[in-house]
Design an enzyme around this catalytic site. Structure first.
Site, PDB file in Angstrom:
ATOM      1  N   CYS A  47     -72.351  -1.933 -26.158  1.00 47.25           N
ATOM      2  CA  CYS A  47     -72.374  -2.600 -25.303  1.00 47.25           C
ATOM      3  C   CYS A  47     -72.845  -2.490 -24.156  1.00 47.25           C
ATOM      4  CB  CYS A  47     -72.276  -4.208 -25.751  1.00 47.25           C
ATOM      5  SG  CYS A  47     -71.765  -4.711 -27.048  1.00 47.25           S
ATOM      6  N   ARG A  90     -64.187   7.024 -14.792  1.00 49.87           N
ATOM      7  CA  ARG A  90     -64.254   7.892 -16.584  1.00 49.87           C
ATOM      8  C   ARG A  90     -64.045   6.802 -17.574  1.00 49.87           C
ATOM      9  NH1 ARG A  90     -63.911  12.301 -14.770  1.00 49.87           N
ATOM     10  NH2 ARG A  90     -61.706  12.708 -14.274  1.00 49.87           N
TER      11      ARG A  90
END
Length: 330
Positions: free
Chosen positions: A171, A206
């Protein structure tokens, strides 16, 4: 690489509400369509970590879902019961989507190998994995496979488009892609899968939940993505990841998009590195950039929060799960 007219205009703050509204209208129409077929969309969120922030976020998600006609149930449980509750939810035909608020076990190991949170992520079946985090969806995202039915199909879709089952994407990264599409960073004249060609992007952080999948999605759309974290900078291009030693300043200066997702309140992106006309998206819960200074840079488009779009993507993913897997059986 920046269009000059953009660079001469004033900077602009972009509200997530405006972008979410477009999707929420579609979602409401879809929910009506499903209810007419006798399907009442139900999403269940498991809260097993006693996290106050997660609980607030869950309540907020519930309000949005309710407004769009989707039932959202938060089940607060002890983390030691989570696996049993998850198994029951998998088998319950009235539940269309399942999400878990992480971290539950942090780095604690699992009886089944690896760590427990990763094991749980992979335990949610593809039919109900509304967050798109299980192994199948992760594999599809990184390998640029966009349909479920047949991995050879990839871009073209099945011969019968009505039978197409599009794969799900997580999402938050998906929300950022939709924001970039809304801001016309994706070139709609190019074929799908190439719409970020020639763009240089910097993603700072990351993490496995946001930073890395987001970087891979943009790389799979043709961008050169510089993924920055404490342990180095990597250039990501479709399926390739190479360590580079360019200074961050140089990378940010040439980027047309910068995404910040640093989970600390001390981090600040240097606004003097930002070129005119750059799109800056902050996905962290903390302000990673000095808004006042940033908005002095001509033509900058700044998105300070993405949460509302993320929740719209959660709802959109739920509808996709129902269309892909639940509408024939219900």
């Amino acid at each position: 690489h920046h269009t000059t007219h953009m660079a001469t205009s004033a900077a602009q703050k972009v509200k997530a509400d405006d972008i979410a509204a477009v999707f929420r209208k579609e979602i409401q129409d879809d929910v009506q369509r499903l209810k007419a077929k006798g399907i009442n969309p139900l999403l269940v969120g498991f809260l097993a970590n006693g996290d106050v922030a997660a609980k607030k976020y869950a309540e907020w998600t519930g309000k949005a879902c309710e407004a769009d006609g989707i039932a959202f149930e938060v089940r607060e449980i002890d983390k030691m019961d989570l696996e049993t509750c998850l198994e029951a939810a998998k088998r319950d035909p009235s539940i269309h989507g399942i999400m878990i608020y992480y971290p539950c076990f942090g780095a604690a190991p699992s009886f089944y190998g690896g760590n427990m949170d990763d094991y749980l992520r992979d335990s949610v079946p593809i039919e109900k994995d509304v967050e798109g985090l299980c192994h199948t969806y992760r594999h599809h995202l990184y390998h640029n496979i966009r349909y479920i039915d047949n991995e050879r199909i990839r871009f073209a879709g099945p011969h019968d488009p009505a039978a197409a089952k599009k794969s799900l994407l997580p999402c938050t990264p998906l929300a950022i892609i939709k924001i970039l599409e809304y801001l016309k960073i994706y070139d709609e004249k190019l074929p799908i899968g190439d719409r970020m060609s020639g763009k240089s992007v910097v993603v700072i952080n990351r993490s496995e939940i946001v930073g890395r999948p987001l970087a891979a999605m943009m790389a799979n759309d043709g961008a050169d993505v510089y993924s920055v974290d404490l342990n180095g900078v990597y250039l990501m291009r479709r399926g390739k990841m190479v360590e580079v030693d360019d200074p961050q300043e140089a990378l940010v200066r040439k980027a047309s998009v910068v995404v910040t997702g640093v989970p600390t309140k001390d981090y600040r992106l240097k606004t003097e590195w930002i070129s005119p006309g750059t799109v800056v998206v902050n996905v962290s819960h903390f302000k990673n950039v000095d808004e006042e200074e940033l908005l002095k840079v001509p033509g900058v488009k700044y998105v300070p929060l993405v949460g509302k779009v993320t929740v719209a993507m959660l709802e959109r993913n739920l509808i996709r799960l129902i269309d892909n897997f639940h509408s024939a059986i219900n």
